[in-house]
Motif scaffolding. Structure first.
Motif, PDB file in Angstrom:
ATOM      1  N   THR A 155       0.840  -1.192   0.000  1.00 20.32           N
ATOM      2  CA  THR A 155       0.000   0.000   0.000  1.00 20.32           C
ATOM      3  C   THR A 155       0.880   1.249   0.000  1.00 20.32           C
ATOM      4  O   THR A 155       1.997   1.250   0.509  1.00 20.32           O
ATOM      5  CB  THR A 155      -0.915   0.019   1.237  1.00 20.32           C
ATOM      6  OG1 THR A 155      -0.103  -0.039   2.411  1.00 20.32           O
ATOM      7  CG2 THR A 155      -1.868  -1.169   1.228  1.00 20.32           C
ATOM      8  N   GLU A 156       0.331   2.323  -0.566  1.00 20.71           N
ATOM      9  CA  GLU A 156       1.071   3.570  -0.668  1.00 20.71           C
ATOM     10  C   GLU A 156       0.232   4.726  -0.139  1.00 20.71           C
ATOM     11  O   GLU A 156      -0.976   4.593   0.079  1.00 20.71           O
ATOM     12  CB  GLU A 156       1.464   3.830  -2.133  1.00 20.71           C
ATOM     13  CG  GLU A 156       2.399   2.781  -2.707  1.00 20.71           C
ATOM     14  CD  GLU A 156       2.721   3.047  -4.170  1.00 20.71           C
ATOM     15  OE1 GLU A 156       1.794   2.970  -4.978  1.00 20.71           O
ATOM     16  OE2 GLU A 156       3.878   3.320  -4.478  1.00 20.71           O
ATOM     17  N   GLY A 157       0.874   5.846   0.053  1.00 25.33           N
ATOM     18  CA  GLY A 157       0.184   7.018   0.558  1.00 25.33           C
ATOM     19  C   GLY A 157      -0.742   7.632  -0.479  1.00 25.33           C
ATOM     20  O   GLY A 157      -0.727   7.268  -1.655  1.00 25.33           O
ATOM     21  N   LEU A 158      -1.527   8.606  -0.039  1.00 24.66           N
ATOM     22  CA  LEU A 158      -2.503   9.238  -0.922  1.00 24.66           C
ATOM     23  C   LEU A 158      -1.844   9.987  -2.069  1.00 24.66           C
ATOM     24  O   LEU A 158      -2.367  10.014  -3.183  1.00 24.66           O
ATOM     25  CB  LEU A 158      -3.398  10.194  -0.113  1.00 24.66           C
ATOM     26  CG  LEU A 158      -4.260   9.540   0.980  1.00 24.66           C
ATOM     27  CD1 LEU A 158      -5.112  10.596   1.664  1.00 24.66           C
ATOM     28  CD2 LEU A 158      -5.137   8.450   0.373  1.00 24.66           C
ATOM     29  N   ALA A 159      -0.702  10.580  -1.802  1.00 24.53           N
ATOM     30  CA  ALA A 159      -0.027  11.343  -2.859  1.00 24.53           C
ATOM     31  C   ALA A 159       0.318  10.449  -4.039  1.00 24.53           C
ATOM     32  O   ALA A 159       0.204  10.851  -5.209  1.00 24.53           O
ATOM     33  CB  ALA A 159       1.236  11.998  -2.306  1.00 24.53           C
ATOM     34  N   ALA A 160       0.733   9.221  -3.756  1.00 30.39           N
ATOM     35  CA  ALA A 160       1.098   8.296  -4.828  1.00 30.39           C
ATOM     36  C   ALA A 160      -0.110   7.915  -5.678  1.00 30.39           C
ATOM     37  O   ALA A 160       0.037   7.622  -6.874  1.00 30.39           O
ATOM     38  CB  ALA A 160       1.741   7.040  -4.241  1.00 30.39           C
ATOM     39  N   LEU A 161      -1.303   7.942  -5.079  1.00 34.42           N
ATOM     40  CA  LEU A 161      -2.510   7.569  -5.819  1.00 34.42           C
ATOM     41  C   LEU A 161      -2.902   8.615  -6.855  1.00 34.42           C
ATOM     42  O   LEU A 161      -3.629   8.316  -7.797  1.00 34.42           O
ATOM     43  CB  LEU A 161      -3.676   7.349  -4.847  1.00 34.42           C
ATOM     44  CG  LEU A 161      -3.514   6.187  -3.864  1.00 34.42           C
ATOM     45  CD1 LEU A 161      -4.722   6.110  -2.942  1.00 34.42           C
ATOM     46  CD2 LEU A 161      -3.343   4.867  -4.624  1.00 34.42           C
ATOM     47  N   THR A 162      -2.429   9.842  -6.676  1.00 32.72           N
ATOM     48  CA  THR A 162      -2.730  10.887  -7.656  1.00 32.72           C
ATOM     49  C   THR A 162      -1.699  10.919  -8.779  1.00 32.72           C
ATOM     50  O   THR A 162      -1.885  11.614  -9.772  1.00 32.72           O
ATOM     51  CB  THR A 162      -2.766  12.270  -6.975  1.00 32.72           C
ATOM     52  OG1 THR A 162      -1.461  12.584  -6.463  1.00 32.72           O
ATOM     53  CG2 THR A 162      -3.775  12.279  -5.827  1.00 32.72           C
ATOM     54  N   ALA A 163      -0.606  10.174  -8.608  1.00 28.57           N
ATOM     55  CA  ALA A 163       0.478  10.192  -9.597  1.00 28.57           C
ATOM     56  C   ALA A 163       0.708   8.811 -10.189  1.00 28.57           C
ATOM     57  O   ALA A 163       1.848   8.427 -10.468  1.00 28.57           O
ATOM     58  CB  ALA A 163       1.758  10.714  -8.950  1.00 28.57           C
ATOM     59  N   VAL A 164      -0.352   8.069 -10.366  1.00 28.97           N
ATOM     60  CA  VAL A 164      -0.247   6.732 -10.942  1.00 28.97           C
ATOM     61  C   VAL A 164       0.162   6.854 -12.411  1.00 28.97           C
ATOM     62  O   VAL A 164      -0.510   7.542 -13.190  1.00 28.97           O
ATOM     63  CB  VAL A 164      -1.585   5.982 -10.835  1.00 28.97           C
ATOM     64  CG1 VAL A 164      -1.517   4.637 -11.551  1.00 28.97           C
ATOM     65  CG2 VAL A 164      -1.963   5.787  -9.376  1.00 28.97           C
ATOM     66  N   PRO A 165       1.247   6.219 -12.819  1.00 32.09           N
ATOM     67  CA  PRO A 165       1.659   6.304 -14.231  1.00 32.09           C
ATOM     68  C   PRO A 165       0.677   5.578 -15.137  1.00 32.09           C
ATOM     69  O   PRO A 165      -0.036   4.664 -14.710  1.00 32.09           O
ATOM     70  CB  PRO A 165       3.036   5.636 -14.241  1.00 32.09           C
ATOM     71  CG  PRO A 165       3.027   4.742 -13.048  1.00 32.09           C
ATOM     72  CD  PRO A 165       2.184   5.421 -12.017  1.00 32.09           C
ATOM     73  N   LEU A 166       0.658   5.983 -16.380  1.00 34.27           N
ATOM     74  CA  LEU A 166      -0.276   5.408 -17.342  1.00 34.27           C
ATOM     75  C   LEU A 166      -0.067   3.909 -17.506  1.00 34.27           C
ATOM     76  O   LEU A 166      -1.026   3.160 -17.716  1.00 34.27           O
ATOM     77  CB  LEU A 166      -0.123   6.119 -18.694  1.00 34.27           C
ATOM     78  CG  LEU A 166      -1.235   5.896 -19.727  1.00 34.27           C
ATOM     79  CD1 LEU A 166      -2.590   6.275 -19.151  1.00 34.27           C
ATOM     80  CD2 LEU A 166      -0.950   6.701 -20.989  1.00 34.27           C
ATOM     81  N   ALA A 167       1.178   3.451 -17.368  1.00 36.61           N
ATOM     82  CA  ALA A 167       1.471   2.020 -17.511  1.00 36.61           C
ATOM     83  C   ALA A 167       0.738   1.205 -16.441  1.00 36.61           C
ATOM     84  O   ALA A 167       0.206   0.129 -16.715  1.00 36.61           O
ATOM     85  CB  ALA A 167       2.976   1.784 -17.420  1.00 36.61           C
ATOM     86  N   ASP A 168       0.713   1.721 -15.206  1.00 40.03           N
ATOM     87  CA  ASP A 168       0.021   1.016 -14.122  1.00 40.03           C
ATOM     88  C   ASP A 168      -1.484   1.035 -14.339  1.00 40.03           C
ATOM     89  O   ASP A 168      -2.178   0.055 -14.042  1.00 40.03           O
ATOM     90  CB  ASP A 168       0.358   1.657 -12.778  1.00 40.03           C
ATOM     91  CG  ASP A 168       1.774   1.323 -12.321  1.00 40.03           C
ATOM     92  OD1 ASP A 168       2.441   0.536 -13.017  1.00 40.03           O
ATOM     93  OD2 ASP A 168       2.208   1.851 -11.284  1.00 40.03           O
ATOM     94  N   LEU A 169      -1.989   2.159 -14.844  1.00 41.54           N
ATOM     95  CA  LEU A 169      -3.424   2.258 -15.105  1.00 41.54           C
ATOM     96  C   LEU A 169      -3.828   1.268 -16.203  1.00 41.54           C
ATOM     97  O   LEU A 169      -4.875   0.596 -16.102  1.00 41.54           O
ATOM     98  CB  LEU A 169      -3.788   3.684 -15.520  1.00 41.54           C
ATOM     99  CG  LEU A 169      -5.290   3.982 -15.619  1.00 41.54           C
ATOM    100  CD1 LEU A 169      -5.930   3.918 -14.242  1.00 41.54           C
ATOM    101  CD2 LEU A 169      -5.528   5.351 -16.238  1.00 41.54           C
ATOM    102  N   ARG A 170      -2.990   1.153 -17.216  1.00 41.64           N
ATOM    103  CA  ARG A 170      -3.279   0.211 -18.297  1.00 41.64           C
ATOM    104  C   ARG A 170      -3.182  -1.231 -17.804  1.00 41.64           C
ATOM    105  O   ARG A 170      -3.939  -2.100 -18.252  1.00 41.64           O
ATOM    106  CB  ARG A 170      -2.311   0.447 -19.457  1.00 41.64           C
ATOM    107  CG  ARG A 170      -2.615   1.712 -20.252  1.00 41.64           C
ATOM    108  CD  ARG A 170      -1.555   1.990 -21.290  1.00 41.64           C
ATOM    109  NE  ARG A 170      -1.894   3.139 -22.124  1.00 41.64           N
ATOM    110  CZ  ARG A 170      -1.040   3.761 -22.930  1.00 41.64           C
ATOM    111  NH1 ARG A 170       0.228   3.325 -23.015  1.00 41.64           N
ATOM    112  NH2 ARG A 170      -1.435   4.793 -23.659  1.00 41.64           N
TER     113      ARG A 170
END
Length: 307
Positions: A52-67
């Motif tokens: 798990t990661e902090g909230l800040a990391a959730l706003t900076a998810v790279p497109l590769a992870d989203l895909r």
């Protein structure tokens, strides 16, 4: 499957859902779907990234992870339509979180949803719709229930209401006025003219209903006096279409679709129909209504300056 979500992310998700419910007027089923979509997304990110990661990391998810998440959802059988809805939920949550955290979520917000062909119920013909109105009251031997079913179906076709909107009417709406104020999706209100036939159908139901219809209680009642379940209207439509030899697409929602299509085919203005249906955008109405080639050619012949 066990979800792996940090307490901070879970709290943020609950805060976002609370805002959607309180400020945006989102329906309960929308809240439930969005909750499951975003929770699944957050859990996937935790597993994909190894913790798990902090909230800040959730706003900076790279497109590769989203895909990667989208590919995972597709791999477990999620349809393009459902995946598009899930991505919409993820974008909504991420955008809200980014604004709260003062972060830039461009990568997530710019992601494109998978294309899908919108499936809409086919409209009934004018004659078939009239036949349904005539026969739907024959499905029950109990006079008040027969009158109730006829009244609901008449509202769906005569006013273009969603089944949830018709069953959401309260006793205070009787006798029906010439114009109803309907609260639709997202709490958006619209004014809908009520045909004399619809007012008469509801009045007949009320006169036969054995239950007291309190102003704040549901107008349409089930056999035991509680709020009428929409499944009962679906069952009545199943019986009616079987008797009339209509296709399985002849559902309660198809009556709303027929309302719009028949108005448009008769020369109704597309923007006026948009208002009657409660659509937020004209493009939705354009996709919702079907006009045959002959009608389009008639409009072309009358309107085109070179015709």
């Amino acid at each position: 499957m066990t979800l792996v979500i940090s307490p901070a992310a879970r709290d943020a998700l609950e805060a976002w859902l609370t805002q959607l419910r309180a400020l945006d007027g989102a329906a309960d089923h929308t809240i439930t779907a969005y909750s499951a979509d975003v929770a699944g997304y957050l859990s996937f990110l935790s597993l994909h990234r190894g913790g798990t990661e902090g909230l800040a990391a959730l706003t900076a998810v790279p497109l590769a992870d989203l895909r990667a998440w989208m590919a995972h959802e597709k791999g477990r059988g999620l349809s393009p339509r459902s995946l598009a809805r899930a991505l919409s939920a993820v974008k909504g949550f991420t955008g809200w979180l980014a604004e709260r955290e003062g972060a830039d979520a461009t990568a997530v917000l710019s992601a494109r949803a998978p294309k899908f062909r919108r499936k809409l119920p086919r409209p009934l013909s004018v004659d078939a719709a009239a036949d349904v109105l005539d026969r739907v009251g024959d499905q029950s031997l109990e006079p008040w229930i027969a009158a109730r079913d006829a009244a609901v179906v008449t509202l769906l076709y005569g006013c273009g209401l969603r089944i949830s909107e018709a069953l959401g009417l309260t006793g205070a709406t009787h006798p029906l006025p010439e114009v109803l104020r309907i609260t639709g999706k997202g709490g958006k209100q619209r004014l809908v003219p009520v045909l004399p036939a619809a007012r008469a159908a509801v009045a007949r139901y009320v006169s036969l209903c054995p239950f007291e219809l309190a102003a704040t209680g549901p107008l349409f009642r089930g056999a035991r006096g509680g709020a009428l379940n929409p499944r009962q209207i679906a069952l009545v439509m199943e019986k009616t279409r079987a008797q009339l030899g209509l296709p399985a697409s002849a559902t309660p929602h198809a009556l709303r679709h027929s309302f719009a299509t028949h108005l448009l085919s008769a020369g109704g203005d597309l923007r006026a129909i948009q208002e009657l249906l409660g659509h937020a955008s004209l493009s939705t109405t354009q996709g919702y209504t079907a006009v045959d080639t002959q009608r389009l050619m008639e409009v072309y012949d009358k309107a085109h300056p070179r015709a």
